[in-house]
Design a protein around this motif. Structure first.
Motif, mmCIF file in Angstrom:
data_model
loop_
_atom_site.group_PDB
_atom_site.id
_atom_site.type_symbol
_atom_site.label_atom_id
_atom_site.label_comp_id
_atom_site.label_asym_id
_atom_site.label_seq_id
_atom_site.Cartn_x
_atom_site.Cartn_y
_atom_site.Cartn_z
ATOM 1 N N MET A 83 0.809 -1.216 0.000
ATOM 2 C CA MET A 83 0.000 0.000 0.000
ATOM 3 C C MET A 83 0.849 1.275 0.000
ATOM 4 O O MET A 83 0.295 2.369 -0.005
ATOM 5 C CB MET A 83 -0.891 0.021 1.252
ATOM 6 N N ARG A 342 -16.398 -7.304 4.802
ATOM 7 C CA ARG A 342 -15.304 -6.533 5.414
ATOM 8 C C ARG A 342 -14.113 -6.412 4.465
ATOM 9 O O ARG A 342 -13.530 -5.344 4.296
ATOM 10 C CB ARG A 342 -14.894 -7.201 6.748
ATOM 11 N N PRO A 346 -11.401 -2.314 0.785
ATOM 12 C CA PRO A 346 -10.369 -1.650 -0.039
ATOM 13 C C PRO A 346 -10.735 -1.619 -1.528
ATOM 14 O O PRO A 346 -10.435 -0.644 -2.219
ATOM 15 C CB PRO A 346 -9.118 -2.508 0.187
ATOM 16 N N GLU A 349 -13.342 1.028 -2.011
ATOM 17 C CA GLU A 349 -12.697 2.344 -1.898
ATOM 18 C C GLU A 349 -11.981 2.681 -3.206
ATOM 19 O O GLU A 349 -12.073 3.806 -3.698
ATOM 20 C CB GLU A 349 -11.711 2.298 -0.727
ATOM 21 N N LYS A 357 -4.840 7.631 2.260
ATOM 22 C CA LYS A 357 -4.910 6.562 3.260
ATOM 23 C C LYS A 357 -4.064 6.893 4.469
ATOM 24 O O LYS A 357 -2.942 7.385 4.330
ATOM 25 C CB LYS A 357 -4.421 5.250 2.651
ATOM 26 N N PHE A 390 -12.379 2.362 8.961
ATOM 27 C CA PHE A 390 -12.584 0.946 9.274
ATOM 28 C C PHE A 390 -11.255 0.413 9.788
ATOM 29 O O PHE A 390 -10.248 1.122 9.752
ATOM 30 C CB PHE A 390 -13.039 0.158 8.033
ATOM 31 N N HIS A 392 -8.837 -2.713 12.190
ATOM 32 C CA HIS A 392 -8.638 -3.823 13.109
ATOM 33 C C HIS A 392 -8.692 -3.264 14.539
ATOM 34 O O HIS A 392 -7.650 -3.060 15.171
ATOM 35 C CB HIS A 392 -7.298 -4.490 12.809
ATOM 36 N N HIS A 399 -7.892 2.137 9.668
ATOM 37 C CA HIS A 399 -7.629 2.688 8.340
ATOM 38 C C HIS A 399 -8.504 3.936 8.259
ATOM 39 O O HIS A 399 -9.693 3.862 7.951
ATOM 40 C CB HIS A 399 -7.930 1.646 7.268
ATOM 41 N N ASN A 401 -9.151 6.555 6.352
ATOM 42 C CA ASN A 401 -8.931 7.064 4.997
ATOM 43 C C ASN A 401 -9.868 8.224 4.699
ATOM 44 O O ASN A 401 -10.891 8.407 5.361
ATOM 45 C CB ASN A 401 -9.132 5.930 3.982
ATOM 46 N N GLU A 438 0.531 -1.122 9.988
ATOM 47 C CA GLU A 438 0.777 -2.445 9.403
ATOM 48 C C GLU A 438 1.227 -2.399 7.948
ATOM 49 O O GLU A 438 1.728 -3.391 7.442
ATOM 50 C CB GLU A 438 -0.467 -3.340 9.541
ATOM 51 N N HIS A 439 1.062 -1.287 7.260
ATOM 52 C CA HIS A 439 1.401 -1.267 5.823
ATOM 53 C C HIS A 439 2.854 -0.914 5.560
ATOM 54 O O HIS A 439 3.341 -1.107 4.452
ATOM 55 C CB HIS A 439 0.506 -0.276 5.072
HETATM 56 C C1 2HG Z 1 -7.397 -3.816 5.230
HETATM 57 O O1 2HG Z 1 -7.397 -3.909 6.460
HETATM 58 C C2 2HG Z 1 -6.123 -3.436 4.549
HETATM 59 O O2 2HG Z 1 -8.392 -4.076 4.541
HETATM 60 C C3 2HG Z 1 -6.277 -2.305 3.543
HETATM 61 O O3 2HG Z 1 -5.106 -3.181 5.449
HETATM 62 C C4 2HG Z 1 -6.598 -1.000 4.184
HETATM 63 O O4 2HG Z 1 -7.250 -0.122 2.066
HETATM 64 C C5 2HG Z 1 -6.879 0.139 3.214
HETATM 65 O O5 2HG Z 1 -6.742 1.288 3.621
#
Ligand code: 2HG
Ligand code: FAD
Ligand code: ZN
Length: 482
Positions: A83, A342, A346, A349, A357, A390, A392, A399, A401, A438-439
């Motif tokens: 990403m 879920r 991405p 989006e 992001k 959204f 974790h 995220h 965004n 995490e990216h």
């Molecule tokens: C997710 O959790 C990925 O789906 C992508 O880490 C996050 O698109 C994203 O911003």
């Protein structure tokens, strides 16, 4: 002028030597190379002398030695799903993109030691399947699992949806095989749970995004398969309520809580609008809920035990008004459909156009306040801008965004991206968070990093880089300025 001709001649001779090493079919230029020169999000377009596809660790080492000799930068690439533009070369056309996908063998499975040793180019999903066929779980799981590679997962220390229980990729790796910047092979494929023999080289290479060396294989941890799983989608009114439900689920399920994702209502509503074959498991007002959570419990005892624990935590949360509606998956197909919703975020989006992001982590206790204050500050400075929130929640990873306001074009949005980063990342920093959960950093966040890491941390990182890659040829310009 003479220098340019010399450079060109040297490049031609490097190309010939690469072809001699790997065979002409594994040295791609022109049209054949182009898919490897743009990132998944189409934010970066690079150029390269060639894309090479070695088929073994020895071939990777030989390519790196050749590049080292001719001072050619090397950009490792796995599935190219990153990403942050980490696998895309710069525009100079000097670099070689080293694609690892032909290193795709599972070298060993050891069910007594609960490990598997695999090559870097193995596709994540295929490794989950190999583990399952051996009666084990390889728990790393993310929406790109059908195309990302384990080498890329290790290089970015990828997270995903099971981190809450099993940790990031780093926690799943016991040993590595690495080709160093000078083309030597470090045979560090140890399957030991304990090994305190000095500095941890393995953990230096993990998460280094190809800037210190090339991961060619890894020994990974395996886990028992769960006996039963329960999945539910919850409708909630506020992020505060989501945090409270998470805390109760942690207390009630302990280590059996394997997933807790949060999604803003409009985000999931956009998924079902864009992909009409998918459906929310709610009707009426619940389908319009401001927030949703996806919760997964993996039980090691029995389906009855799982159900009992699930009902007691969820029942209390509904009774206390924290959860306004709950859909519990009755079978595997329903559970998969919930996860599919879920994981489609991405892609939805991307369908809506380019976005800005922010992959951030915040102490869970501050997440609700972070969202509230940052949403408000964004609206003051960039009226009409849209949040796509959204992530974790169980890992404190959002995220966060941002998409264009209805009156804006994609170009308008991208023109203000550094101002938006500034506002959001300052807010993350003020809430004791990290601007990359995490990216990774890649080229996207390289300059932002200098605003939030202390000068001492940056100095130590640069010293490590200089020690392991003295010529600065390993993925230059990523993570740190070259
Ligand atoms: C997710 O959790 C990925 O789906 C992508 O880490 C996050 O698109 C994203 O911003
Ligand atoms: P690439 O994109 O090819 O490379 C990523 C970086 O690693 C680059 O810097 C590259 O130079 C380096 N690299 C690659 N292979 C090697 C190697 N063998 N040795 C050394 N360096 C190497 N990420 C998450 O953490 N969690 C998610 O939930 C998640 N979901 C995603 C969902 C979608 C739809 C998409 C498109 C991406 C998602 N990602 C997620 C991001 C991405 O999938 C991960 O970062 C993944 O780990 C990248 O693997 P890759 O093989 O595609 O690596
Ligand atoms: Zn994620």
């Amino acid at each position: 002028m003479v220098a340019r001709i010399d450079l060109h001649e040297e490049q031609m001779s490097v190309l010939k030597e690469l072809e001699a090493l790997l065979g002409a079919g594994q040295v791609l230029t022109g049209e054949a190379a182009s898919p490897f020169l743009v990132d998944w999000r189409r934010r970066y377009q690079g150029q390269a002398l060639a894309v090479v596809r070695p088929g073994s660790t020895e071939e990777v080492a030989a390519v790196v030695r050749l590049c080292n000799l001719h001072a050619v930068p090397v950009v490792p690439q796995g599935g190219n799903t990153g990403m942050c533009g980490g696998a895309t070369p710069d525009e100079s056309g000097r670099a070689v993109v080293l694609c690892l996908t032909r290193l795709n063998k599972v070298r060993a499975i050891d069910t007594d030691n609960d490990t598997m040793t695999v090559e870097a180019g193995c596709i994540l999903q295929s490794l989950q399947e190999v583990a399952r066929a051996a009666g084990r779980l390889f728990p790393l799981s993310l929406a790109a699992e059908g195309s990302c590679t384990i080498g890329g997962n290790l290089a970015t220390n990828a997270g995903g949806t099971q981190v809450l229980r099993y940790g990031n990729t780093r926690e799943l790796a016991l040993g590595l095989e690495v080709v160093t910047a000078e083309g030597e092979i470090w045979h560090g494929l140890r399957g030991l749970r304990k090994d305190n023999t000095g500095y941890d080289l393995r953990d230096l290479f993990i998460g280094s995004e190809g800037t210190l060396g090339i991961i060619t294989a890894a020994t990974l941890k395996l886990y028992p398969l769960p006996v039963a799983q329960r999945t539910a989608m919850l409708a909630l009114n506020t992020m505060e309520d989501a945090v409270t439900v998470l805390s109760r689920a942690r207390a009630g399920f302990g280590a059996s809580l394997t997933g807790f994702e949060v999604m803003a209502g409009p985000v999931l509503q956009a998924v079902v609008r864009l992909f009409p074959q998918q459906r929310l498991p709610f009707e009426g007002a619940s389908a319009q809920s401001p927030w949703f959570a996806l919760l997964e419990l993996s039980d090691s005892e029995s389906a009855e035990h799982a159900q009992e624990r699930f009902e007691s935590v969820l029942g209390a949360a509904i009774e206390d008004g924290l959860v306004t509606d709950a859909a519990i998956a009755e079978n595997i197909a329903q559970s998969k459909a919930m996860w599919h919703l879920r994981e489609s975020i991405p892609l939805a989006e991307a369908e809506l156009g380019k976005s800005i992001k922010h992959d951030v982590s915040i102490p869970i206790s501050l997440i609700a306040k972070f969202v509230q204050t940052t949403n408000a500050a964004l609206q003051v400075k960039f009226p009409g801008i849209q949040n796509i929130v959204f992530g974790h929640l169980g890992d404190g990873n959002l995220h966060y965004n941002v998409a264009r306001a209805p009156h804006q074009t994609e170009q308008d949005l991208l023109a203000m991206q550094y101002d938006v980063y500034g506002l959001v990342h300052d807010s993350v920093h003020a809430h004791s968070g990290s601007i990359s959960a995490e990216h990774g950093v890649g080229q996207l966040k390289r300059d932002e990093l200098t605003r939030y890491k202390s000068p001492l941390e940056l100095k130590l990182m640069k010293q490590i880089k200089d020690a392991l890659d003295p010529k600065g040829l390993m993925n230059p310009g990523k993570v740190l300025q070259s």
